[in-house]
Design a protein around this motif. Structure first.
Motif, PDB file in Angstrom:
ATOM      1  N   SER A 175       0.469  -1.180  -0.255  1.00  0.00           N
ATOM      2  CA  SER A 175      -0.241   0.123  -0.034  1.00  0.00           C
ATOM      3  C   SER A 175       0.831   0.966  -0.347  1.00  0.00           C
ATOM      4  O   SER A 175       1.826   1.457   0.424  1.00  0.00           O
ATOM      5  CB  SER A 175      -0.833  -0.314   1.538  1.00  0.00           C
ATOM      6  N   TYR A 176       0.504   2.234  -0.574  1.00  0.00           N
ATOM      7  CA  TYR A 176       1.680   3.241  -1.133  1.00  0.00           C
ATOM      8  C   TYR A 176       0.500   4.645  -0.930  1.00  0.00           C
ATOM      9  O   TYR A 176      -0.135   4.702  -1.840  1.00  0.00           O
ATOM     10  CB  TYR A 176       2.329   3.713  -2.490  1.00  0.00           C
ATOM     11  N   ALA A 177       0.667   5.220   0.411  1.00  0.00           N
ATOM     12  CA  ALA A 177      -0.096   6.763   0.579  1.00  0.00           C
ATOM     13  C   ALA A 177      -1.478   6.593   0.407  1.00  0.00           C
ATOM     14  O   ALA A 177      -2.472   7.084   0.317  1.00  0.00           O
ATOM     15  CB  ALA A 177       0.150   7.313  -0.764  1.00  0.00           C
ATOM     16  N   GLY A 178      -2.267   5.327   0.844  1.00  0.00           N
ATOM     17  CA  GLY A 178      -3.810   5.224   1.200  1.00  0.00           C
ATOM     18  C   GLY A 178      -4.475   5.622   1.997  1.00  0.00           C
ATOM     19  O   GLY A 178      -3.153   5.639   3.419  1.00  0.00           O
ATOM     20  N   PRO A 179      -5.502   5.204   2.496  1.00  0.00           N
ATOM     21  CA  PRO A 179      -6.010   6.036   3.323  1.00  0.00           C
ATOM     22  C   PRO A 179      -6.311   4.431   4.393  1.00  0.00           C
ATOM     23  O   PRO A 179      -6.439   3.266   3.667  1.00  0.00           O
ATOM     24  CB  PRO A 179      -7.001   6.553   2.760  1.00  0.00           C
ATOM     25  N   ALA A 180      -7.026   4.761   5.690  1.00  0.00           N
ATOM     26  CA  ALA A 180      -7.523   3.876   6.514  1.00  0.00           C
ATOM     27  C   ALA A 180      -9.053   3.090   5.328  1.00  0.00           C
ATOM     28  O   ALA A 180      -9.214   3.288   4.845  1.00  0.00           O
ATOM     29  CB  ALA A 180      -7.797   4.732   7.376  1.00  0.00           C
ATOM     30  N   VAL A 181      -8.962   1.540   5.763  1.00  0.00           N
ATOM     31  CA  VAL A 181      -9.667   1.036   5.301  1.00  0.00           C
ATOM     32  C   VAL A 181     -10.676   0.002   6.812  1.00  0.00           C
ATOM     33  O   VAL A 181      -9.620  -0.530   7.452  1.00  0.00           O
ATOM     34  CB  VAL A 181      -9.526  -0.984   4.026  1.00  0.00           C
ATOM     35  N   GLY A 182     -12.045   0.218   6.672  1.00  0.00           N
ATOM     36  CA  GLY A 182     -12.534  -0.052   7.309  1.00  0.00           C
ATOM     37  C   GLY A 182     -12.225   0.350   9.071  1.00  0.00           C
ATOM     38  O   GLY A 182     -11.905   1.107   8.930  1.00  0.00           O
ATOM     39  N   ASN A 183     -13.071  -0.221   9.909  1.00  0.00           N
ATOM     40  CA  ASN A 183     -12.684   0.090  11.175  1.00  0.00           C
ATOM     41  C   ASN A 183     -11.969  -0.764  12.170  1.00  0.00           C
ATOM     42  O   ASN A 183     -11.161  -1.583  11.387  1.00  0.00           O
ATOM     43  CB  ASN A 183     -14.314  -0.111  11.634  1.00  0.00           C
ATOM     44  N   LYS A 184     -12.425  -0.711  13.867  1.00  0.00           N
ATOM     45  CA  LYS A 184     -11.080  -2.479  14.088  1.00  0.00           C
ATOM     46  C   LYS A 184     -12.026  -2.802  13.797  1.00  0.00           C
ATOM     47  O   LYS A 184     -10.534  -4.144  14.156  1.00  0.00           O
ATOM     48  CB  LYS A 184     -11.274  -1.618  15.697  1.00  0.00           C
ATOM     49  N   HIS A 185     -12.535  -3.721  13.539  1.00  0.00           N
ATOM     50  CA  HIS A 185     -13.216  -5.107  13.234  1.00  0.00           C
ATOM     51  C   HIS A 185     -12.749  -5.671  12.653  1.00  0.00           C
ATOM     52  O   HIS A 185     -12.260  -6.803  12.249  1.00  0.00           O
ATOM     53  CB  HIS A 185     -14.861  -4.769  13.405  1.00  0.00           C
ATOM     54  N   VAL A 196      -3.213  11.838   2.840  1.00  0.00           N
ATOM     55  CA  VAL A 196      -4.198  10.766   2.240  1.00  0.00           C
ATOM     56  C   VAL A 196      -4.150   9.298   3.418  1.00  0.00           C
ATOM     57  O   VAL A 196      -5.252   9.255   4.206  1.00  0.00           O
ATOM     58  CB  VAL A 196      -3.911  10.354   1.390  1.00  0.00           C
ATOM     59  N   PRO A 197      -3.246   9.679   4.428  1.00  0.00           N
ATOM     60  CA  PRO A 197      -2.535   7.847   4.312  1.00  0.00           C
ATOM     61  C   PRO A 197      -3.393   8.658   6.246  1.00  0.00           C
ATOM     62  O   PRO A 197      -3.752   7.170   6.942  1.00  0.00           O
ATOM     63  CB  PRO A 197      -1.585   8.047   4.944  1.00  0.00           C
ATOM     64  N   LEU A 198      -3.826   9.852   6.403  1.00  0.00           N
ATOM     65  CA  LEU A 198      -4.745  10.298   7.834  1.00  0.00           C
ATOM     66  C   LEU A 198      -5.916   9.694   7.747  1.00  0.00           C
ATOM     67  O   LEU A 198      -6.775   9.730   8.152  1.00  0.00           O
ATOM     68  CB  LEU A 198      -4.458  11.430   8.219  1.00  0.00           C
ATOM     69  N   LEU A 199      -5.735   9.897   6.519  1.00  0.00           N
ATOM     70  CA  LEU A 199      -7.782   9.654   6.044  1.00  0.00           C
ATOM     71  C   LEU A 199      -8.388   8.315   6.450  1.00  0.00           C
ATOM     72  O   LEU A 199      -8.201   7.553   6.536  1.00  0.00           O
ATOM     73  CB  LEU A 199      -8.025  10.187   4.981  1.00  0.00           C
ATOM     74  N   PRO A 200      -9.675   7.743   6.872  1.00  0.00           N
ATOM     75  CA  PRO A 200     -10.576   9.138   8.555  1.00  0.00           C
ATOM     76  C   PRO A 200      -9.537   9.006   8.799  1.00  0.00           C
ATOM     77  O   PRO A 200      -9.400   8.311   9.381  1.00  0.00           O
ATOM     78  CB  PRO A 200     -11.981   8.616   7.597  1.00  0.00           C
ATOM     79  N   PHE A 201      -9.864  10.828   9.434  1.00  0.00           N
ATOM     80  CA  PHE A 201      -9.101  10.833  10.721  1.00  0.00           C
ATOM     81  C   PHE A 201      -9.226   9.938  11.811  1.00  0.00           C
ATOM     82  O   PHE A 201     -10.497   9.265  12.060  1.00  0.00           O
ATOM     83  CB  PHE A 201      -9.359  12.457  11.151  1.00  0.00           C
ATOM     84  N   GLY A 202      -7.927   9.285  12.670  1.00  0.00           N
ATOM     85  CA  GLY A 202      -8.399   8.299  13.577  1.00  0.00           C
ATOM     86  C   GLY A 202      -8.773   7.258  13.344  1.00  0.00           C
ATOM     87  O   GLY A 202      -9.006   6.104  14.170  1.00  0.00           O
ATOM     88  N   ALA A 203      -8.627   6.724  12.392  1.00  0.00           N
ATOM     89  CA  ALA A 203      -9.377   5.031  11.828  1.00  0.00           C
ATOM     90  C   ALA A 203      -8.013   4.428  11.853  1.00  0.00           C
ATOM     91  O   ALA A 203      -7.044   5.206  11.741  1.00  0.00           O
ATOM     92  CB  ALA A 203     -10.267   4.948  10.759  1.00  0.00           C
ATOM     93  N   PRO A 204      -7.807   3.271  12.432  1.00  0.00           N
ATOM     94  CA  PRO A 204      -7.387   2.247  12.199  1.00  0.00           C
ATOM     95  C   PRO A 204      -6.246   1.996  11.071  1.00  0.00           C
ATOM     96  O   PRO A 204      -7.445   1.483  10.045  1.00  0.00           O
ATOM     97  CB  PRO A 204      -8.043   1.014  12.779  1.00  0.00           C
ATOM     98  N   HIS A 205      -5.373   1.174  11.073  1.00  0.00           N
ATOM     99  CA  HIS A 205      -4.610   1.247  10.062  1.00  0.00           C
ATOM    100  C   HIS A 205      -5.153  -0.614   9.757  1.00  0.00           C
ATOM    101  O   HIS A 205      -4.410  -0.685  11.039  1.00  0.00           O
ATOM    102  CB  HIS A 205      -3.632   1.448   9.329  1.00  0.00           C
ATOM    103  N   VAL A 206      -4.163  -1.973   8.789  1.00  0.00           N
ATOM    104  CA  VAL A 206      -4.138  -2.487   8.986  1.00  0.00           C
ATOM    105  C   VAL A 206      -2.538  -2.434   8.218  1.00  0.00           C
ATOM    106  O   VAL A 206      -2.461  -1.707   7.858  1.00  0.00           O
ATOM    107  CB  VAL A 206      -4.701  -3.964   7.618  1.00  0.00           C
ATOM    108  N   GLY A 207      -1.677  -3.484   8.873  1.00  0.00           N
ATOM    109  CA  GLY A 207      -0.282  -3.982   7.980  1.00  0.00           C
ATOM    110  C   GLY A 207       0.316  -2.808   9.355  1.00  0.00           C
ATOM    111  O   GLY A 207       0.524  -2.514  10.114  1.00  0.00           O
ATOM    112  N   LYS A 208       2.002  -3.630   8.362  1.00  0.00           N
ATOM    113  CA  LYS A 208       3.412  -2.315   8.956  1.00  0.00           C
ATOM    114  C   LYS A 208       3.762  -1.541   8.180  1.00  0.00           C
ATOM    115  O   LYS A 208       3.740  -1.371   6.761  1.00  0.00           O
ATOM    116  CB  LYS A 208       4.297  -3.947   8.732  1.00  0.00           C
ATOM    117  N   LEU A 209       3.463  -0.345   9.233  1.00  0.00           N
ATOM    118  CA  LEU A 209       3.814   1.323   8.798  1.00  0.00           C
ATOM    119  C   LEU A 209       5.541   0.750   8.028  1.00  0.00           C
ATOM    120  O   LEU A 209       6.238   0.492   9.092  1.00  0.00           O
ATOM    121  CB  LEU A 209       3.665   2.092   9.458  1.00  0.00           C
ATOM    122  N   TYR A 210       5.889   1.882   7.087  1.00  0.00           N
ATOM    123  CA  TYR A 210       6.761   2.046   6.804  1.00  0.00           C
ATOM    124  C   TYR A 210       7.014   3.467   6.184  1.00  0.00           C
ATOM    125  O   TYR A 210       5.940   3.426   5.261  1.00  0.00           O
ATOM    126  CB  TYR A 210       7.471   1.285   5.404  1.00  0.00           C
TER     127      TYR A 210
END
Length: 101
Positions: free
Chosen positions: A42-52, A75-89
């Motif tokens: 994932s390159y410069a992607g927004p968060a997908v989904g919710n905590k579930h 863009v990766p901060l959107l939507p604000f406060g949403a959790p992300h999947v995966g390992k962050l680089y």
């Protein structure tokens, strides 16, 4: 019978969100067997989904996500406060030795 050794999904911005959803959907529905690993880049992607969604994604066997984020990109901060999947680089181009033109 030709079987892949692994399947890679990748995308940029909205495309990375779609790649994440596609990989999850195909793995969760069993369209990609557990013995074939899947990776999302994932390159410069927004968060997908919710905590579930994040929990469900993380629990699927053979599914990984690698997120590449420029600290200056919103863009990766959107939507604000949403959790992300995966390992962050995370990288900061102001500290990079690579010239960006």
């Amino acid at each position: 019978d030709i079987r892949p050794k692994r399947i890679v999904f990748c995308g940029h911005s909205l495309g990375s969100a779609l790649a994440t959803l596609a990989a999850f959907d195909l793995k969760a529905r069993g369209k990609i067997p557990d013995n074939i690993p899947c990776e999302v880049f994932s390159y410069a992607g927004p968060a997908v989904g919710n905590k579930h969604f994040v929990q469900a994604f993380d629990q699927l066997p053979g599914l990984e996500c690698n997120r590449f984020v420029n600290k200056l990109d919103r863009v990766p901060l959107l939507p604000f406060g949403a959790p992300h999947v995966g390992k962050l680089y995370n990288f900061d181009p102001r500290e990079s030795k690579v010239k960006i033109r």
